[in-house]
Design a protein around this motif. Structure first.
Motif, mmCIF file in Angstrom:
data_model
loop_
_atom_site.group_PDB
_atom_site.id
_atom_site.type_symbol
_atom_site.label_atom_id
_atom_site.label_comp_id
_atom_site.label_asym_id
_atom_site.label_seq_id
_atom_site.Cartn_x
_atom_site.Cartn_y
_atom_site.Cartn_z
ATOM 1 N N TYR A 103 0.845 -1.192 0.000
ATOM 2 C CA TYR A 103 0.000 0.000 0.000
ATOM 3 C C TYR A 103 0.879 1.240 0.000
ATOM 4 N N LYS A 104 0.371 2.309 -0.579
ATOM 5 C CA LYS A 104 0.923 3.632 -0.364
ATOM 6 C C LYS A 104 -0.061 4.297 0.596
ATOM 7 N N VAL A 105 0.441 4.832 1.703
ATOM 8 C CA VAL A 105 -0.423 5.442 2.709
ATOM 9 C C VAL A 105 0.005 6.888 2.893
ATOM 10 N N ILE A 106 -0.963 7.793 2.852
ATOM 11 C CA ILE A 106 -0.697 9.218 3.060
ATOM 12 C C ILE A 106 -1.376 9.632 4.361
ATOM 13 N N LEU A 171 3.966 6.945 3.023
ATOM 14 C CA LEU A 171 4.669 5.695 3.313
ATOM 15 C C LEU A 171 4.396 4.676 2.228
ATOM 16 N N LEU A 172 5.354 3.796 2.023
ATOM 17 C CA LEU A 172 5.144 2.571 1.268
ATOM 18 C C LEU A 172 5.093 1.487 2.330
ATOM 19 N N THR A 173 3.988 0.744 2.376
ATOM 20 C CA THR A 173 3.776 -0.242 3.432
ATOM 21 C C THR A 173 3.569 -1.625 2.843
ATOM 22 N N LEU A 174 4.221 -2.626 3.456
ATOM 23 C CA LEU A 174 3.980 -4.031 3.147
ATOM 24 C C LEU A 174 3.373 -4.647 4.396
ATOM 25 N N PHE A 175 2.248 -5.330 4.221
ATOM 26 C CA PHE A 175 1.559 -5.916 5.369
ATOM 27 C C PHE A 175 1.246 -7.373 5.083
ATOM 28 N N GLY A 176 1.633 -8.241 6.014
ATOM 29 C CA GLY A 176 1.327 -9.667 5.923
ATOM 30 C C GLY A 176 0.326 -10.017 7.014
ATOM 31 N N PRO A 177 -0.927 -10.313 6.651
ATOM 32 C CA PRO A 177 -1.956 -10.553 7.657
ATOM 33 C C PRO A 177 -1.714 -11.793 8.509
ATOM 34 N N GLN A 178 -0.981 -12.764 8.016
ATOM 35 C CA GLN A 178 -0.717 -13.978 8.789
ATOM 36 C C GLN A 178 0.670 -13.943 9.417
ATOM 37 N N GLY A 179 1.270 -12.787 9.474
ATOM 38 C CA GLY A 179 2.578 -12.674 10.105
ATOM 39 C C GLY A 179 3.745 -12.852 9.164
ATOM 40 N N GLU A 180 3.492 -12.817 7.829
ATOM 41 C CA GLU A 180 4.614 -12.924 6.903
ATOM 42 C C GLU A 180 5.490 -11.691 7.063
ATOM 43 N N ARG A 181 6.772 -11.897 7.060
ATOM 44 C CA ARG A 181 7.713 -10.792 7.191
ATOM 45 C C ARG A 181 8.290 -10.463 5.828
ATOM 46 N N ALA A 182 8.724 -9.221 5.693
ATOM 47 C CA ALA A 182 9.439 -8.823 4.485
ATOM 48 C C ALA A 182 10.849 -9.362 4.614
ATOM 49 N N HIS A 183 11.224 -10.285 3.767
ATOM 50 C CA HIS A 183 12.543 -10.894 3.834
ATOM 51 C C HIS A 183 13.479 -10.168 2.880
#
Length: 192
Positions: A103-106, A171-183
């Motif tokens: 997502y891009k969040v303002i 912001l540029l946001t990465l979200f993992g609903p099941q707890g996935e992390r950005a590796h």
């Protein structure tokens, strides 16, 4: 190429040559084609080949598509639809369901001294500050991040984000609903 497309090539070639105010002889010297061939192409008495059109497009400084009046291609842009939620503007950047979402969040300019409520939910979030400054509360800690800085956290820890300044923050946001992390994969060290 179809005959109706090729029928319009001659008049376009003549118009381009006349717009440049050059003679058939000068164009022949530029392209390596004979004046006779150029004349027959412009009058439609000769069906153009790719080998003839390429040097003509180069000489006139136009794309080949302009010579043959190729139909326009579809718009390659992705038209994203922003969503306004709780004063934020959220632009989804991923279209597939499940997994890590981008997502891009303002965030609007800061207006509150302290977050109204820290939130928790399942998942894992990573964000990168594109513009502005972000106030980030995570548990008992508070951080202020500026352009080019990033953070990663477990969203089960009480948290809040908001603009830290008088300007909006993006912001540029990465979200993992099941707890996935950005590796992040580091590059292997270079051999010495």
């Amino acid at each position: 190429m179809t005959d109706d497309v090729l029928a319009g090539v001659g008049p376009r070639l003549r118009a381009l040559r006349r717009a440049r105010a050059i003679s058939l002889a000068a164009l022949a010297a530029e392209t390596g084609l004979t004046t006779s061939t150029l004349s027959r192409l412009e009058t439609g008495k000769l069906r153009p080949t790719l080998e003839q059109l390429l040097p003509l497009a180069r000489a006139h400084g136009v794309p080949l598509d302009d010579l043959v009046a190729a139909p326009p291609t579809g718009d390659p842009r992705i038209h994203l639809k922003p969503v306004r939620r709780s004063g934020l503007t959220v632009v989804p950047l991923t279209r597939r369901p499940g997994g890590v979402q981008a997502y891009k969040v303002i965030y609007p300019p800061a207006g509150r001294a302290y977050p109204a409520e820290l939130r928790t939910h399942d998942g894992y979030e990573w964000f990168y500050v594109l513009n502005g400054r972000i106030r980030f509360v995570l548990g008992d800690h508070e951080y202020e991040l500026g352009q080019g800085e990033a953070a990663e956290f477990d969203t089960r820890i009480p948290h809040w984000l908001g603009s830290a300044g008088t300007q909006p923050a993006e912001l540029l946001t990465l979200f993992g609903p099941q707890g996935e992390r950005a590796h992040l994969t580091p590059h292997p060290p270079e051999a010495s």
